[in-house]
Design an enzyme around this catalytic site. Structure first.
Site, short mmCIF file in Angstrom:
data_model
loop_
_atom_site.label_atom_id
_atom_site.label_comp_id
_atom_site.label_asym_id
_atom_site.label_seq_id
_atom_site.Cartn_x
_atom_site.Cartn_y
_atom_site.Cartn_z
N LYS A 1 0.85 -1.19 0.00
CA LYS A 1 0.00 0.00 0.00
C LYS A 1 0.88 1.24 0.00
CE LYS A 1 -1.96 2.60 3.10
NZ LYS A 1 -1.82 3.89 2.40
N CYS B 1 13.24 11.07 7.32
CA CYS B 1 13.26 10.51 8.67
C CYS B 1 14.60 10.79 9.34
CB CYS B 1 12.95 9.03 8.63
SG CYS B 1 13.85 8.17 7.35
N GLU C 1 10.28 1.21 10.26
CA GLU C 1 11.25 2.29 10.08
C GLU C 1 10.52 3.58 10.37
OE1 GLU C 1 14.28 1.62 9.63
OE2 GLU C 1 14.25 -0.39 8.77
N GLU D 1 9.35 15.53 16.05
CA GLU D 1 9.70 15.47 14.64
C GLU D 1 8.79 16.45 13.88
OE1 GLU D 1 10.72 11.88 11.75
OE2 GLU D 1 8.58 12.00 12.14
P1 NAI Z 1 1.52 7.84 8.60
O1 NAI Z 1 2.36 7.02 9.50
O2 NAI Z 1 0.10 8.07 8.98
O3 NAI Z 1 1.51 7.22 7.12
C1 NAI Z 1 2.45 6.31 6.62
C2 NAI Z 1 1.74 5.15 5.93
O4 NAI Z 1 0.95 4.45 6.89
C3 NAI Z 1 0.75 5.60 4.85
O5 NAI Z 1 0.77 4.66 3.80
C4 NAI Z 1 -0.59 5.56 5.57
O6 NAI Z 1 -1.68 5.38 4.71
C5 NAI Z 1 -0.39 4.34 6.45
N1 NAI Z 1 -1.27 4.28 7.62
C6 NAI Z 1 -1.77 5.32 8.33
N2 NAI Z 1 -2.56 4.86 9.33
C7 NAI Z 1 -2.57 3.52 9.24
C8 NAI Z 1 -3.20 2.47 9.99
N3 NAI Z 1 -4.00 2.74 11.02
N4 NAI Z 1 -2.98 1.20 9.63
C9 NAI Z 1 -2.18 0.90 8.59
N5 NAI Z 1 -1.55 1.84 7.84
C10 NAI Z 1 -1.74 3.13 8.17
O7 NAI Z 1 2.26 9.24 8.41
P2 NAI Z 1 1.61 10.59 7.83
O8 NAI Z 1 0.31 10.85 8.50
O9 NAI Z 1 1.66 10.56 6.37
O10 NAI Z 1 2.68 11.68 8.33
C11 NAI Z 1 2.63 12.15 9.66
C12 NAI Z 1 4.01 12.30 10.22
O11 NAI Z 1 4.66 11.04 10.22
C13 NAI Z 1 4.95 13.20 9.43
O12 NAI Z 1 4.76 14.54 9.73
C14 NAI Z 1 6.27 12.70 9.91
O13 NAI Z 1 6.58 13.25 11.16
C15 NAI Z 1 6.06 11.21 10.07
N6 NAI Z 1 6.52 10.44 8.89
C16 NAI Z 1 7.69 9.76 8.98
C17 NAI Z 1 8.18 9.09 7.87
C18 NAI Z 1 9.47 8.35 7.90
O14 NAI Z 1 10.13 8.26 6.89
N7 NAI Z 1 9.85 7.74 8.99
C19 NAI Z 1 7.51 9.14 6.59
C20 NAI Z 1 6.24 9.84 6.60
C21 NAI Z 1 5.80 10.48 7.72
#
Ligand code: NAI
Ligand code: MG
Length: 490
Positions: A187, A296, A262, A393
């Protein structure tokens, strides 16, 4: 830095918008659709299918069939590797379109997108090479037995990725999973669904059999959650926010799925007074502003030794003011927009908190233009360790400068965080460099460099920054189950 941003018309066509299941493009059965934007303008550029619970089930069934029946599970490991090499060649052949689409959908500068596309090819080749080198051991067991181990695929793996490196995160997850013989249901992030669909097309063209890779776009709370809950997905590999990881880990407990995470960071970047200042200033700048801070590993806590603090901040600010913020598809642009309105708002909220809590805003701190999600490179000085901008972050172009006096102090303060993804130190003193590298609690440490990440080197976090490792040989462990076979001898 430009006060206004102009955007060029997209130069690439969106060819795929449906779900990719069992090597076919299909419409959702109980899903929905999802609008996707160009963050440079904030305008909708297309709509893709969003998978519902039944669609997830269809994809998982296809992936399980592929896992349990030929040709994938009977294929020679070398041939599996060959498919990854084929895919790498196709990625290079379509590099221009992939990079343009990536920039269009996630706002990354075209130069950065080209770099990512090369990283995708490198990663796929690296793991293509591993496919026929994944070996077990023979074990000198007591008694008249032969014991040996096999490394077998974990099974159907669910892979959930974020929007900051859509293509590269796909490759980091496909590479080891496929090299080890797993099948994949992926996904992509809801903000950036487009390039993964092109990769699905290329995977089929490369020769991956039906069901080996499946792409389901959709929201995390629906599509993602349905994947985590599905009893026939054996493992979830996730990159994203730590709070999402906690939800996934709890939900995964019901089926005792394997999980790897990660997550984010608040990485300390430490500049000692004896560093080569030119490269340290350039390095600190790159550490925070690369991809608008949406990394990240972003070097968002900048510890500067008190002796050089004033000069350092001044030089950093000069560079920040000159940064070309604008249309990601213009090759002259150095920083594109943030990915979404949500991220823009989050960053501006932290700027407000920084000012309210008494940090000194040196430059930036504002939106650029009124269209698209641009933020000016921002520097806060006189930041205290317990301020929100030093702890959380932000995931944007906002750096917190924290002055320090000596090595013991800075090691202790660098570690005073829940995160532990990356850290860096700039010094000419070999003792200080290695002492810091040894003592800092982080999965990656850079000495006199930053953001050097390669397919060959293990990558992942200590503490709340994650579990498990991607890249390098280390990733193979997380995509295989270890089986012991014991044979009674004569
Ligand atoms: P997120 O963690 O919500 O999204 C990442 C992935 O997880 C997306 O594909 C999303 O659809 C999926 N996801 C979200 N909720 C889920 C659930 N309950 N069950 C399964 N999959 C789920 O991150 P988001 O909302 O895009 O960004 C928020 C913050 O997260 C950013 O501001 C940043 O601080 C952090 N982030 C960190 C990343 C990294 O590389 N470690 C990458 C993106 C965001
Ligand atoms: Mg989220």
């Amino acid at each position: 830095m430009a006060g206004k941003v102009a955007t060029a018309a997209p130069k690439v066509k969106i060819r795929h918008t449906r779900l990719f299941i069992d090597n076919e493009w299909v419409d959702p059965v109980d899903g929905d659709s999802l609008e996707t934007l160009n963050p440079a303008t904030g305008e909708v550029i297309g709509s893709v299918a969003a998978a519902g619970v039944k669609d997830v089930d269809r994809a998982v069934k296809a992936a399980r069939r592929a896992l349990e029946q030929g040709p994938w599970n009977t294929m020679d490991a070398a041939d599996r590797g060959r498919l990854l090499l084929n895919l790498a060649d196709l990625v290079e052949k379509h590099a221009h379109d992939l990079a343009t689409l990536e920039s269009l959908n996630c706002g990354k500068t075209i130069g950065d997108s080209k770099g990512d596309v090369q990283g995708v090819a490198n990663t796929l080749r690296y793991y293509g090479g591993w496919a026929d080198k994944i070996e077990g051991r023979t074990i000198p067991v007591r008694g008249n037995f032969l014991s040996y181990t096999l490394r077998q695929p974990v099974g159907v793996v669910g892979q959930i990725i974020p929007w900051n490196f859509p293509l590269l995160m796909l490759a980091w997850k496909w590479g080891p999973a496929l090299a080890c013989g797993n099948t994949v249901v992926m996904k992509p992030a809801e903000q950036t669904p487009l390039t993964a669909l092109v990769m699905a097309e290329l995977a089929a063209e490369a020769g991956f059999p039906r069901g080996v890779v499946n792409i389901l776009n959709g929201m995390g709370e629906t599509t993602g959650a349905a994947m985590v809950a599905h009893p026939e997905i054996d493992k979830i590999a996730f990159t994203g926010h730590v709070d999402t990881a906690k939800i996934i880990q709890k939900a995964a407990a019901d089926t005792l799925k394997r999980t790897t995470f990660e997550l984010g960071g608040k990485s300390p970047n430490v500049i000692f007074a004896d560093a080569d200042l030119d490269s340290a200033v350039a390095g600190a700048f790159h550490a925070i502003y690369f991809h608008g801070g949406q990394c990240c590993t972003a070097g968002s806590r900048l510890f500067v030794e008190a002796k050089i603090h004033d000069e350092f901040v001044e030089r950093l600010a000069e560079k920040a003011k000159e940064r070309k913020v604008g249309d990601p598809l213009d090759p002259a642009t150095e920083q594109g927009p943030q990915v979404s309105r949500e991220q823009l708002d989050k960053i501006l909220h932290y700027v407000e908190l920084g000012e309210k809590q008494g940090a000194r805003l040196i430059t930036g701190g504002e939106r650029v233009g009124s269209k698209g999600f641009y933020v000016a490179p921002t520097i806060f000085d006189k930041v205290k360790d317990d301020m929100a901008i030093a702890r959380d972050e932000i995931f944007g172009p906002v750096v917190s400068v924290l002055p320090f006096q000596g090595v013991d102090e800075v090691v202790e303060r660098a570690n005073r965080t829940q995160y532990g993804l990356a850290a860096a130190v700039w010094t000419r003193d070999i003792d200080k460099a290695h002492l810091f590298a040894r003592q800092v609690r982080a999965g990656t440490v850079w000495v006199n460099c930053y953001h050097v990440v390669d397919a060959t080197t293990p990558f992942g976090g200590f503490k709340l920054s994650g579990q498990g490792r991607e890249n390098g040989e280390a990733a193979l462990e997380h995509y295989t189950e270890l089986k012991t076979v014991t044979v009674k001898l004569g």
